[in-house]
Scaffold this motif. Structure first.
Motif, PDB file in Angstrom:
ATOM      1  N   LYS A 169       0.835  -1.209   0.000  1.00  0.00           N
ATOM      2  CA  LYS A 169       0.000   0.000   0.000  1.00  0.00           C
ATOM      3  C   LYS A 169       0.864   1.250   0.000  1.00  0.00           C
ATOM      4  O   LYS A 169       0.571   2.220  -0.704  1.00  0.00           O
ATOM      5  N   TYR A 170       1.935   1.246   0.774  1.00  0.00           N
ATOM      6  CA  TYR A 170       2.848   2.388   0.859  1.00  0.00           C
ATOM      7  C   TYR A 170       3.512   2.640  -0.493  1.00  0.00           C
ATOM      8  O   TYR A 170       3.594   3.777  -0.969  1.00  0.00           O
ATOM      9  N   ASP A 173       0.958   3.997  -3.038  1.00  0.00           N
ATOM     10  CA  ASP A 173       0.651   5.404  -2.771  1.00  0.00           C
ATOM     11  C   ASP A 173       1.712   6.316  -3.390  1.00  0.00           C
ATOM     12  O   ASP A 173       1.393   7.346  -4.003  1.00  0.00           O
ATOM     13  N   LYS A 242      -8.113   0.879  -2.362  1.00  0.00           N
ATOM     14  CA  LYS A 242      -8.733   1.810  -1.419  1.00  0.00           C
ATOM     15  C   LYS A 242      -7.973   3.136  -1.396  1.00  0.00           C
ATOM     16  O   LYS A 242      -8.582   4.217  -1.397  1.00  0.00           O
ATOM     17  N   VAL A 243      -6.644   3.067  -1.386  1.00  0.00           N
ATOM     18  CA  VAL A 243      -5.832   4.283  -1.417  1.00  0.00           C
ATOM     19  C   VAL A 243      -6.125   5.080  -2.680  1.00  0.00           C
ATOM     20  O   VAL A 243      -6.336   6.304  -2.635  1.00  0.00           O
ATOM     21  N   TYR A 244      -6.148   4.382  -3.824  1.00  0.00           N
ATOM     22  CA  TYR A 244      -6.347   5.085  -5.097  1.00  0.00           C
ATOM     23  C   TYR A 244      -7.727   5.720  -5.176  1.00  0.00           C
ATOM     24  O   TYR A 244      -7.867   6.890  -5.552  1.00  0.00           O
ATOM     25  N   LYS A 247      -8.059   8.646  -2.368  1.00  0.00           N
ATOM     26  CA  LYS A 247      -7.132   9.780  -2.375  1.00  0.00           C
ATOM     27  C   LYS A 247      -6.865  10.378  -3.754  1.00  0.00           C
ATOM     28  O   LYS A 247      -6.558  11.571  -3.859  1.00  0.00           O
TER      29      LYS A 247
END
Length: 409
Positions: A169-170, A173, A242-244, A247
């Motif tokens: 995930k990091y 991002d 979820k991050v994409y 954010k």
């Protein structure tokens, strides 16, 4: 890496009817490509590559070691026919402008490539961002405008610590933040269904874990670890999505999906047992990853046979999985006949065991091959398999848009 990652031409076709982690598709704005392409403007036609197989420059500009660097230098598995390692490969890192010119001259308007995780984060979350790697990919994307995040390669630092996927995930991002203004098609993982089998079942990919009777390794459990690794990759995919979506997607206007390899399977006979075996084959290879991402659960054919061998999804996991995918990428290369080993006895062979779905696979029926033997000496051409594969995915997954990310032979 596998046959489907060797960089042969592919058709990128979005139908309305991309183990690299984090692949990127960006529509290329190649100079003069629109003038030479025989296809309509909305048809994407291009080539595909994978960072480890193409870039070379394996310790250039601050890149860290990845799992494939270590594996190919130490295992000896690929030390034949000159396939020793990817230290130089085709030197795309240094010669990318030449390749962009070649693509433009061929009339291509798209390119799929992977971003080496270890080039962006040499030590994963335990080190700093390598901005030389960011700069290189910015230059490449500006020259192209189409790309992929990962193809089976992860920083060796993370592999040694705990297996790497927790930090995906990091990494994702950072890529969304730095490249998402130009990249409009993201693929979290390319062929994870191939990767986990090669890495944790047959020992052909790093970390080269397995157990008897499948292979003889110093460590591993071929009947448990592939399912644990697959589960973690599915969760890593959901976390990156979820991050994409929370954010970046609204501002950047891109899409995100997952690419799987799909073979087509024809029943060896007209028996009910062989027909059921073909569905098990598809579930134990392709639906294994797509069903959780689309439906939030593993395929029934797998749960009926494997039971508690399969990890379970928590309520929070299922909430994240509901974000799904904007498209499904398909890599298709071959078709096989499949027979039953659940209700019939079979000799030990690939696919015949409980954790592989109790199937037997063959290229021949009544002594007649399913298709012409192609260039690699293993796969056979069977064009109907492409249409049937696409139709199967279209119908099973509620007409989610499909991109044919690789096909060939």
């Amino acid at each position: 890496m596998g046959n489907s990652s060797l960089g042969f031409a592919f058709l990128l076709l979005v139908l309305e009817v991309l183990f690299q982690p984090l692949l990127v598709f960006a529509k290329l704005e190649l100079k003069n490509s629109s003038d030479t392409s025989p296809f309509p403007p909305n048809f994407l036609f291009g080539t595909a590559s994978a960072a480890y197989q193409y870039e070379g420059a394996f310790l250039t500009d601050g890149k860290g070691l990845n799992n494939w660097d270590v594996f190919t230098h130490n295992s000896g598995i690929y030390s034949f026919a000159g396939l020793s390692n990817g230290d130089v490969a085709v030197d795309q890192y240094n010669r990318y402008l030449e390749y962009v010119d070649l693509m433009a001259s061929l009339g291509l308007n798209s390119y799929q490539f992977s971003i080496s995780w270890a080039r962006i984060l040499p030590k994963g979350i335990y080190g700093s961002i390598n901005y030389a790697g960011i700069d290189h990919h910015n230059k490449l994307i500006n020259a192209l405008r189409f790309r992929v995040l990962s193809h089976f390669d992860i920083p060796d630092e993370l592999e040694q610590r705990y297996g790497a996927w927790e930090d995906f995930k990091y990494y994702a991002d950072i890529c969304f933040k730095n490249f998402g203004d130009r990249v409009k098609y993201w693929v979290t993982f390319s062929e994870p269904n191939v990767f986990v089998i090669g890495a944790y079942h047959t020992r052909m990919f790093p970390p080269s874990r397995c157990s008897k009777p499948f292979r003889n390794c110093s460590a591993g459990d071929s009947e448990k670890e592939p399912f644990i690794a697959a589960h973690n990759i599915i969760l890593a995919h959901a976390a990156a999505v979820k991050v994409y979506k929370t954010k970046y997607q609204k501002k950047q206007g891109g899409t995100i999906g997952l690419t799987v390899q799909i073979a087509w399977y024809e029943p060896l006979t007209n028996s009910t047992a062989d027909k059921l075996a073909t569905e098990r084959a598809q579930s134990f290879i392709t639906n294994w990853f797509l069903d959780p991402i689309v439906f939030g659960r593993y395929p029934k054919e797998m749960t009926d046979i494997l039971g508690s061998t399969l990890p379970t999804f928590s309520r929070n996991n299922m909430d994240d999985l509901k974000l799904g995918v904007d498209f499904i990428g398909l890599n298709h290369y071959n078709t096989l006949y499949v027979g039953d080993c659940l209700y019939s006895s079979c000799e030990f062979s690939p696919g015949s065991t409980r954790t592989e779905g109790f199937i037997k696979q063959t290229n021949f029926k009544d002594g007649i091959p399913i298709g012409e033997l192609r260039g690699n000496g293993v796969l056979r051409s069977h064009p109907p398999g492409m249409e049937k594969s696409v139709t199967y995915i279209k119908e099973r997954y509620n007409n989610i848009p499909i991109i044919i990310t690789e096909n060939g032979y």
